[in-house]
Design an enzyme around this catalytic site. Structure first.
Site, short mmCIF file in Angstrom:
data_model
loop_
_atom_site.label_atom_id
_atom_site.label_comp_id
_atom_site.label_asym_id
_atom_site.label_seq_id
_atom_site.Cartn_x
_atom_site.Cartn_y
_atom_site.Cartn_z
N ASP A 103 -7.28 -2.16 -6.52
CA ASP A 103 -7.72 -2.78 -5.28
C ASP A 103 -8.12 -4.23 -5.57
O ASP A 103 -8.54 -4.55 -6.68
CB ASP A 103 -8.93 -2.03 -4.69
N ARG A 146 -3.06 7.03 1.37
CA ARG A 146 -3.47 8.23 2.11
C ARG A 146 -2.38 8.87 2.97
O ARG A 146 -2.54 10.01 3.40
CB ARG A 146 -4.68 7.91 2.97
N ARG A 191 0.82 -1.22 0.00
CA ARG A 191 0.00 0.00 0.00
C ARG A 191 0.85 1.26 0.00
O ARG A 191 0.48 2.26 0.63
CB ARG A 191 -0.94 0.03 1.21
O1 CP3 Z 1 -0.07 -1.30 -2.50
C1 CP3 Z 1 -0.46 -0.33 -3.19
O2 CP3 Z 1 0.01 0.82 -3.08
C2 CP3 Z 1 -1.51 -0.60 -4.27
C3 CP3 Z 1 -2.84 -0.31 -3.88
C4 CP3 Z 1 -3.69 -1.26 -3.03
C5 CP3 Z 1 -4.90 -0.80 -2.44
N1 CP3 Z 1 -5.53 -1.86 -1.88
C6 CP3 Z 1 -5.37 0.61 -2.46
C7 CP3 Z 1 -6.41 1.05 -1.49
C8 CP3 Z 1 -3.59 -2.62 -2.74
C9 CP3 Z 1 -2.47 -3.59 -3.08
C10 CP3 Z 1 -4.76 -3.00 -2.03
C11 CP3 Z 1 -5.02 -4.37 -1.59
C12 CP3 Z 1 -6.19 -4.64 -0.72
N2 CP3 Z 1 -7.42 -4.04 -0.74
C13 CP3 Z 1 -6.24 -5.68 0.24
C14 CP3 Z 1 -5.12 -6.66 0.53
C15 CP3 Z 1 -4.10 -6.10 1.44
C16 CP3 Z 1 -4.56 -5.86 2.83
O3 CP3 Z 1 -4.55 -4.67 3.23
O4 CP3 Z 1 -4.93 -6.82 3.54
C17 CP3 Z 1 -7.52 -5.65 0.84
C18 CP3 Z 1 -8.01 -6.56 1.92
C19 CP3 Z 1 -8.26 -4.61 0.20
C20 CP3 Z 1 -9.68 -4.24 0.44
C21 CP3 Z 1 -9.82 -2.84 0.88
N3 CP3 Z 1 -9.60 -1.73 0.08
C22 CP3 Z 1 -10.22 -2.37 2.16
C23 CP3 Z 1 -10.54 -3.26 3.33
C24 CP3 Z 1 -10.24 -0.97 2.10
C25 CP3 Z 1 -10.74 -0.03 3.16
C26 CP3 Z 1 -9.79 0.09 4.28
C27 CP3 Z 1 -8.85 1.21 4.00
O5 CP3 Z 1 -7.65 1.02 4.15
O6 CP3 Z 1 -9.38 2.30 3.69
C28 CP3 Z 1 -9.80 -0.58 0.80
C29 CP3 Z 1 -9.64 0.80 0.29
C30 CP3 Z 1 -8.31 1.16 -0.28
N4 CP3 Z 1 -7.55 0.39 -1.12
C31 CP3 Z 1 -7.65 2.41 -0.12
C32 CP3 Z 1 -6.46 2.35 -0.86
C33 CP3 Z 1 -5.45 3.44 -1.06
C34 CP3 Z 1 -8.19 3.59 0.69
C35 CP3 Z 1 -9.37 4.23 0.02
C36 CP3 Z 1 -9.19 5.72 -0.31
O7 CP3 Z 1 -8.07 6.21 -0.52
O8 CP3 Z 1 -10.22 6.42 -0.37
#
Ligand code: CP3
Length: 349
Positions: A79, A33, A29
């Site tokens: 995502d 943010r 990630r």
């Molecule tokens: O690594 C990177 O920089 C690439 C981007 C990336 C995102 N999500 C961007 C994101 C990657 C590799 C993911 C993987 C992801 N997404 C996983 C596996 C890794 C882990 O954390 O366990 C999972 C379970 C998700 C599902 C997901 N997406 C959730 C649970 C959430 C909400 C929680 C949160 O952190 O806000 C997201 C949203 C998300 N995915 C954001 C980002 C930057 C935040 C949303 C925003 O910026 O408005």
């Protein structure tokens, strides 16, 4: 067609089984943010999915962390829940709450998922990859990714994130044939998705199995190891030579079987894995990645310095990729990230 040759890049060398000094570093990630420039771009679009599906902006945020920090790889901005979206499931990201999906919880709902539509719906991600690769320095590889079938299925069945994935586990126990249909569909779509990411320019792949830790041993065999093995087999057939990192978060002792049996080229280790276990039982099998606590990166200070040294002392004498044990947190101070990169570069030179 290789942009970056393994011998020219620390990440690819480590994935090929070499001991690299200093070891490569990237952060799960790493675009997100904690970066003010990410928040600026995010403010331009109404929803998070709009950002993932806009190749121009997604490419921009993929490149942002590389401009600030000397990471050894970029990871495409998207995502894991883009796959259910592409299958026609309703997926939303609610500000401050996380993902919300219209639950898919029986055979009928699974049958409605549209495998054929998925290829087209995922096309913006391939375009993002092409744009990123055109702009990345030639020496920096791009990582493509997907969620593992089990983890993606938990979100699809639960209708969002959950503490213990109880609904998904209940479906898997009470109607395994139906659950298997969902898993098989996800193996198929995800394999195509990963292969297309490679065709667009990704040189490394990671499979995120964030909820692997809530399965029983038997469930781990059937819903984590078996589908991951099939997914990796398809990638090896259709995109040969592309290294795959598997990240079975929370797998505990079962990580060893995951490393042996899935065919992944490297294993990502979460924060809870002891360094001795990682070194003796996992690194003896495959290159390892991990496992700094993301909360310690928020805390910083001497405790961070000490832990980075401990991780390097335990793991940098073999094939190793420095990373966190889970995704970077939004409240992480930028100077702590800079300090971490400095420590990893200096610490084992
Ligand atoms: O690594 C990177 O920089 C690439 C981007 C990336 C995102 N999500 C961007 C994101 C990657 C590799 C993911 C993987 C992801 N997404 C996983 C596996 C890794 C882990 O954390 O366990 C999972 C379970 C998700 C599902 C997901 N997406 C959730 C649970 C959430 C909400 C929680 C949160 O952190 O806000 C997201 C949203 C998300 N995915 C954001 C980002 C930057 C935040 C949303 C925003 O910026 O408005």
């Amino acid at each position: 067609m290789l942009r970056v040759r393994p011998s020219e890049n620390p990440l690819l060398s480590a994935l090929a089984g070499k001991t690299v000094s200093p070891p490569p570093i990237w952060l799960m990630r790493q675009a997100g943010r904690y970066l003010p420039e990410y928040r600026d771009v995010r403010a331009k679009v109404a929803s998070f999915l709009d950002l993932c599906l806009n190749p121009n902006l997604a490419a921009e945020v993929t490149l942002q962390p590389l401009r600030r920090f000397q990471f050894d790889a970029a990871i495409v901005f998207s995502d894991i829940l883009i796959v259910p979206y592409a299958l026609g499931q309703k997926v939303e990201f609610i500000e401050g709450e996380g993902p919300r999906l219209e639950p898919v919880s029986d055979g009928k709902a699974i049958a409605r998922l549209d495998r054929k539509a998925a290829g087209k719906a995922l096309a913006p991600v391939y375009e993002t990859i092409e744009r990123v690769v055109a702009e990345l320095p030639e020496t920096v590889p791009l990582i493509g990714f997907c969620g593992a079938p089990w983890t993606v299925a938990t979100y699809m069945v639960e209708g969002g994130g959950s503490k213990d994935q109880a609904k998904a586990r209940l479906l898997a126990y009470s109607d395994p044939a139906t659950f298997e249909r969902l898993i098989d569909l996800l193996v198929d779509v995800s394999a195509g998705y990963l292969v297309q990411q490679v065709k667009a320019g990704a040189q490394v792949l990671q499979i995120f199995d964030s909820w692997a830790g809530n399965l029983s041993e038997e469930g781990f065999d059937r819903w984590c190891i078996a589908p991951t093995r099939r997914l990796v087999e398809r990638v090896k057939e259709e995109a040969p030579g592309t290294p795959v990192i598997g990240f079975p978060r929370g797998a505990g002792l079962l990580a060893e079987r995951y490393a042996r049996e899935t065919g992944v080229d490297a294993i990502g280790c979460d924060t809870g894995q002891p360094l001795t276990f990682i070194k003796d039982r996992l690194q003896a099998l495959v290159p390892v990645q991990g496992n700094l606590d993301p909360v310690l990166l928020v805390a910083g200070g001497e405790a961070l310095d000490r832990r980075v040294q401990a991780i390097l002392a335990a793991l940098a004498s073999g094939p190793f990729i420095f990373n966190l044990g889970h995704g970077i947190l939004p409240e992480t101070p930028l100077d702590h990230v800079a300090r971490l990169v400095h420590l990893v570069r200096a610490g084992s030179a």
